[in-house]
Scaffold this active site. Structure first.
Site, mmCIF file in Angstrom:
data_model
loop_
_atom_site.group_PDB
_atom_site.id
_atom_site.type_symbol
_atom_site.label_atom_id
_atom_site.label_comp_id
_atom_site.label_asym_id
_atom_site.label_seq_id
_atom_site.Cartn_x
_atom_site.Cartn_y
_atom_site.Cartn_z
ATOM 1 N N ARG A 153 9.400 -0.041 3.187
ATOM 2 C CA ARG A 153 10.169 1.203 3.199
ATOM 3 C C ARG A 153 10.760 1.557 4.556
ATOM 4 N NH1 ARG A 153 5.667 1.992 0.299
ATOM 5 N NH2 ARG A 153 6.019 1.531 -1.895
ATOM 6 N N THR A 177 3.207 -1.619 2.721
ATOM 7 C CA THR A 177 4.561 -1.463 2.168
ATOM 8 C C THR A 177 5.310 -0.333 2.867
ATOM 9 O OG1 THR A 177 3.747 0.065 0.475
ATOM 10 C CG2 THR A 177 3.836 -2.270 -0.120
ATOM 11 N N GLU A 181 -5.606 0.857 -5.531
ATOM 12 C CA GLU A 181 -5.891 0.339 -6.876
ATOM 13 C C GLU A 181 -6.826 -0.868 -6.799
ATOM 14 O OE1 GLU A 181 -2.745 1.617 -6.320
ATOM 15 O OE2 GLU A 181 -3.000 3.189 -7.821
ATOM 16 N N THR A 201 -5.428 5.436 0.539
ATOM 17 C CA THR A 201 -4.542 4.625 1.376
ATOM 18 C C THR A 201 -3.265 5.380 1.761
ATOM 19 O OG1 THR A 201 -3.812 3.669 -0.707
ATOM 20 C CG2 THR A 201 -5.309 2.364 0.633
ATOM 21 N N ASP A 258 -4.387 9.021 -10.065
ATOM 22 C CA ASP A 258 -3.441 8.312 -9.202
ATOM 23 C C ASP A 258 -2.363 9.264 -8.676
ATOM 24 O OD1 ASP A 258 -2.160 6.231 -7.863
ATOM 25 O OD2 ASP A 258 -1.095 5.515 -9.633
ATOM 26 N N TRP A 288 8.044 7.444 -3.938
ATOM 27 C CA TRP A 288 8.493 7.061 -2.593
ATOM 28 C C TRP A 288 9.977 7.334 -2.338
ATOM 29 C CZ3 TRP A 288 12.617 3.979 -2.612
ATOM 30 C CH2 TRP A 288 12.878 3.297 -3.812
ATOM 31 N N CYS A 330 -2.469 -11.051 -15.537
ATOM 32 C CA CYS A 330 -1.093 -11.483 -15.277
ATOM 33 C C CYS A 330 -0.069 -10.377 -15.493
ATOM 34 C CB CYS A 330 -0.728 -12.664 -16.178
ATOM 35 S SG CYS A 330 -2.068 -13.851 -16.437
ATOM 36 N N CYS A 390 2.252 -8.189 -13.053
ATOM 37 C CA CYS A 390 3.485 -8.760 -12.483
ATOM 38 C C CYS A 390 4.394 -9.328 -13.567
ATOM 39 C CB CYS A 390 3.160 -9.859 -11.485
ATOM 40 S SG CYS A 390 2.319 -9.257 -10.005
HETATM 41 O O1 LIG Z 1 -2.622 3.369 -4.040
HETATM 42 C C1 LIG Z 1 -1.941 2.616 -3.372
HETATM 43 O O2 LIG Z 1 -2.361 2.024 -2.350
HETATM 44 C C2 LIG Z 1 -0.532 2.412 -3.806
HETATM 45 C C3 LIG Z 1 0.356 1.587 -3.132
HETATM 46 C C4 LIG Z 1 1.697 1.491 -3.562
HETATM 47 C C5 LIG Z 1 2.567 0.597 -2.744
HETATM 48 O O3 LIG Z 1 2.078 0.146 -1.696
HETATM 49 O O4 LIG Z 1 3.698 0.273 -3.049
HETATM 50 C C6 LIG Z 1 2.094 2.257 -4.702
HETATM 51 C C7 LIG Z 1 1.107 3.056 -5.314
HETATM 52 N N1 LIG Z 1 -0.161 3.114 -4.870
HETATM 53 C C8 LIG Z 1 1.406 3.886 -6.437
HETATM 54 O O5 LIG Z 1 0.504 4.564 -6.961
HETATM 55 C C9 LIG Z 1 2.722 3.937 -6.952
HETATM 56 O O6 LIG Z 1 3.019 4.687 -7.886
HETATM 57 C C10 LIG Z 1 3.705 3.113 -6.347
HETATM 58 C C11 LIG Z 1 5.059 2.930 -6.655
HETATM 59 C C12 LIG Z 1 5.515 2.043 -5.741
HETATM 60 C C13 LIG Z 1 6.870 1.507 -5.607
HETATM 61 O O7 LIG Z 1 7.134 0.859 -4.582
HETATM 62 O O8 LIG Z 1 7.695 1.725 -6.513
HETATM 63 N N2 LIG Z 1 4.516 1.663 -4.907
HETATM 64 C C14 LIG Z 1 3.402 2.301 -5.257
HETATM 65 CA CA LIG Z 2 -1.800 4.329 -6.163
#
Ligand SMILES: O=C(O)c1cc(C(=O)O)c2c(n1)C(=O)C(=O)c1cc(C(=O)O)[nH]c1-2
Ligand SMILES: [Ca+2]
Length: 784
Positions: A180, A225, A243, A301, A366, A455, A693, A696
């Site tokens: 990001r 990220t 997670e 996190t 979450d 985000w 799986c 992803c």
């Molecule tokens: O709990 C976490 O550590 C974590 C990490 C991330 C991530 O790093 O992209 C997302 C989420 N949670 C999350 O809950 C979420 O909805 C999410 C959406 C996205 C995205 O890039 O679209 N990342 C993440």
């Molecule tokens: Ca999360």
């Protein structure tokens, strides 16, 4: 056809012009702290040497400088709001407002916008970052933490940087390989790679000045990220993985040499293992029950927003959800579980906490507080207050006092089943756990885990007191994935402890539940919400203090996530997953300009000026959370997932569109293997596929990762080497040798072959009838 499928499976993550610099290995340069560097580190900071005299004091000051950062706040002119010619950080200005003071592009002439230049980012994956522009040079970050330095007026490449990493890390990324943004300071460009390396590059050449491994534990599911945040002479970086099995923290490093200034853990550790790292964690540990499952990690996190507030010389961190999700597993005796889902203000100099505000206590859902924040100054109840504008996942619009951390306003902007309001006196929500606690059976919880907001950045225009943001009003079906008392720590894997079904058709999802569970769901008040309006996905203009909508325009669907840019000249820019880039009138929401780029857009547009010419730029690319489920309305579905940087100016030209993908062809014939597979074996394979799986591989055509119902014969032949041997690890397919044995892989394979055969038969039939093939599955299930 076969070749195309194979190519999709083995294509390297980077395509196109692989320049030498792009392929260059990131050579660690921190090894060996030489004498010169030691002397440099001992030098007092200018601020200290100016104010104190005498060599003894200077030495003392040098020791202090080693222990903490310079003790005077960096000079930032906070009287100027919004970005000017430069766009200093992914948020634009010191307030990270995604708002520009530039007005050369106005409502009158916006119709003359055309393409100035485009740049091929060389990948076909998620793009969530907003570029930075400093003095005519654009620094953009791409997935995994790649960096592109370009002439901001022409797009000519100056240098690029690709972090090299062991792609086994992909096993720990919940939501794709997003990145990001990057930071620019002190002649350096700072980027964080998915594998936890923080790279500091020379801004002229892209050469690595220093890099550091920011992860404390390689055996836990950490990734990065989010963007690094500069705060004076330090840079702060967080991580992701709630997670999985992580305990969140942020670390501050001195930009000059990469030495650690401080580290702030967002949640406590097991008190049986000794005292907490800080007094604030000693206070926090009392909000976790005695039977807390510390072994699983806890979460919290800081995976996205970290914002430096120069007025109070504090770093504000948005923390993430609890891990595992259900409190019944994580902290069975209850408690608020500080500092999950909180805004936490940290003193830049010392790393100590100044205040915290927990946006979702007792998390089960979450509902992270990691979403981007905007700083502002605002009249509240007759007094001008320094505030944070924050719209986290949990469905409320918070205006928080930056000095005290107290909430000044908290209004629901979507349907929320976990709380029906907020008590500003106590700073606590009015919980409605009866409609959201799924520990005794499934519940439809609002907002869904993708969040009311996520985000994708919002923009705040202080001249109109308006906050522009994409908002999703949708619920999801949640249930425990097993008996909480029997939860085990799954090493190197997801540990969310709950299953989530997020789909716009919750009625269909509920219909798959056993009749008693379904009846219970239908008796809930949230069932009426589902029936009344399954979801609303829209771009909104809102008043921060009331949360009220001034105008709203619907988005293409619930998967359409839109970052936003606002300008003082009364324009709001945003993209769409359909490929459309749009400018709207800030006052009315009316469309005043648009272009069909043919490339799916989620990232926020930004604007800057070089030699008196104003430009608007945006990165294109689909992916991120829920990214497997590529909707049919996405440009990426029609034209592939081109990652491009598109830059517009007045009088520019047309935007070239990627060619349409050829029509879908029937799945290739699967090998005649496992013809004698028993129903039990197929059921085992299906369950293992869902568990391992499906996060992803959504198994839909044209999704970013291969549809495993369409694999080519030679890939079938090497299936076990791919899954256990890491044959395609270079391309991002990690090995599962630590999790699955050969017989389990065979079961998955048998099920895939069976599925492929059925799909092929159906598609051949459709083809014979002259009907189009569009076999996207409707099941959207994350089973953690
Ligand atoms: O709990 C976490 O550590 C974590 C990490 C991330 C991530 O790093 O992209 C997302 C989420 N949670 C999350 O809950 C979420 O909805 C999410 C959406 C996205 C995205 O890039 O679209 N990342 C993440
Ligand atoms: Ca999360």
């Amino acid at each position: 056809m076969i070749r195309r499928v194979l190519k999709a499976l083995i294509a390297p993550p980077v395509h196109g012009r692989g320049s030498e610099t792009r392929r260059r290995a990131a050579t660690p340069s921190r090894s060996g702290v030489g004498l010169k560097r030691l002397i440099q580190r001992l030098k007092p900071t200018p601020a200290l040497s100016r104010t104190r005299e005498g060599s003894v004091v200077a030495l003392f000051a040098a020791a202090l400088a080693l222990a903490a950062c310079s003790d005077s706040a960096p000079q930032v002119d906070t009287s100027v709001y919004g970005a000017g010619d430069n766009w200093d950080n992914p948020g634009g200005d010191w307030a990270e407002s995604h708002f520009s003071r530039l007005g050369d592009i106005s409502q009158e002439n916006v119709g003359e916008l055309g393409l100035a230049w485009e740049y091929d980012l060389g990948t076909e994956r998620v793009q969530e970052s907003t570029p930075v522009v400093i003095d005519g040079v654009m620094y953009a970050s791409g997935n995994l933490g790649r960096v592109y330095a370009l002439d901001a007026a022409t797009g000519a490449e100056k240098w690029t940087f690709t972090p090299e990493m062991d792609m086994q890390i992909a096993r720990s990324a919940c939501c794709d390989w997003a990145n990001r943004g990057l930071a620019v300071a002190d002649g350096k460009v700072i980027t964080a790679a998915l594998d936890g390396q923080l790279y500091v590059l020379d801004m002229e050449t892209g050469a690595v000045v220093w890099n550091v491994d920011t992860f404390v534990d390689k055996d836990r599911g950490y990734t990065i990220t989010g963007a690094p945040e500069v705060a004076g002479d330090i840079v702060v970086i967080g991580n992701a993985g709630a997670e999985y099995d992580t305990r969140g923290y942020v670390t501050a490093y001195r930009i000059s040499d990469g030495s650690e200034a401080w580290r702030f853990w967002t949640i406590p550790h097991d008190p049986a293992e000794g005292p907490q790292e800080s007094p604030e964690l000693e206070a926090a540990v009392t909000t976790w029950s005695e039977d807390t499952r510390w072994d699983i990690g806890g979460g919290g996190t800081a995976w996205d927003a970290i914002t430096y507030d120069p007025e109070f010389d504090q770093v504000i961190v948005g923390t993430g959800n609890g891990g595992p999700y259900p409190q019944a597993i994580r902290s069975p005796g209850g408690g608020d579980n500080l500092y999950l889902n909180s805004l936490v203000a940290i003193d830049r100099k010392t790393g100590a906490m100044k205040w915290h505000f927990q946006e979702t206590p007792q998390d089960n859902w979450d509902l992270t507080a990691t979403q981007p924040m905007v700083l502002a100054q605002m009249d509240v109840n007759g007094a001008s207050r320094p505030v944070i504008l924050h719209t986290p996942k949990n469905g409320f619009f918070f205006v928080v006092d930056r000095e005290s951390g107290k909430p000044l306003a908290a209004n629901a902007i979507v349907r929320t089943s976990w709380a029906d309001g907020w008590n500003l006196e106590t700073g606590k929500p009015n919980f409605t756990l009866e409609t959201s606690d799924y520990s005794q059976g499934p519940k439809i919880v609002y907002p869904a885990s993708p969040g009311a907001r996520n985000w994708y950045p919002a923009a705040f225009d202080p001249t109109r007191n308006t906050y522009f943001a994409h908002v999703l009003d949708m619920g999801n079906l949640m249930f425990l994935s097993g008996d909480p008392a029997e939860a085990v720590h799954e090493k190197n894997f997801l540990n969310a402890g709950a299953a989530i079904i997020f789909t716009s058709d919750l009625e269909a999802a509920a219909a798959t539940l056993p009749p008693p569970m379904r009846a219970a769901i239908e008796a809930e008040p949230t069932w009426q919400w589902v029936k009344d309006n399954p979801f609303t996905s829209e771009l909104r203009a809102m008043d921060p203090l009331t949360g009220k909508t001034k105008w709203a325009v619907p988005s293409a669907g619930w998967q359409d996530r839109q970052g936003v840019l606002a300008t003082a000249s009364g324009l709001v820019f945003h993209g769409s997953v359909t490929g459309k880039l749009t400018a709207r009138d800030s006052e009315t929401g009316e469309e005043v300009w648009s272009v069909d780029t043919g490339s799916s857009i989620m990232a926020a547009p930004m604007t800057y000026r070089v030699d008196g010419v104003q430009y608007v730029a945006v990165q294109t690319g689909w992916g991120g959370g829920g990214w497997g489920f590529l909707p049919g309305y996405a440009a990426a579905y029609r034209k592939g997932n081109a990652n491009r940087l598109l830059v517009y100016k007045l009088g520019g030209g047309p935007t070239p569109q990627p060619a349409d993908l050829p029509p879908l062809e029937p799945a290739p014939a699967p090998p005649e293997q496992y013809a004698d597979a028993t129903p039990e074996m197929l059921a085992t394979g299906s369950a293992l596929f869902t568990a391992n799986c499906s996060i992803c591989h959504s198994n839909q055509p044209r999704a970013p990762l291969p549809d495993l119902r369409r694999i080519a014969p030679n890939v079938h032949a090497g299936f076990e080497q791919v899954v256990l041997g890491g044959l395609f690890k270079m391309n991002g397919m990690p090995s599962f040798a630590d999790r699955l044995d050969a017989s389990q892989v065979k079961a998955i394979h048998a099920w895939l072959i069976d599925t492929q055969g059925k799909l092929r038969a159906r598609e051949l039939q459709l083809q014979a009838e002259g009907k189009p093939l569009d076999s996207r599955s409707l099941t959207i299930l994350s089973s953690y």
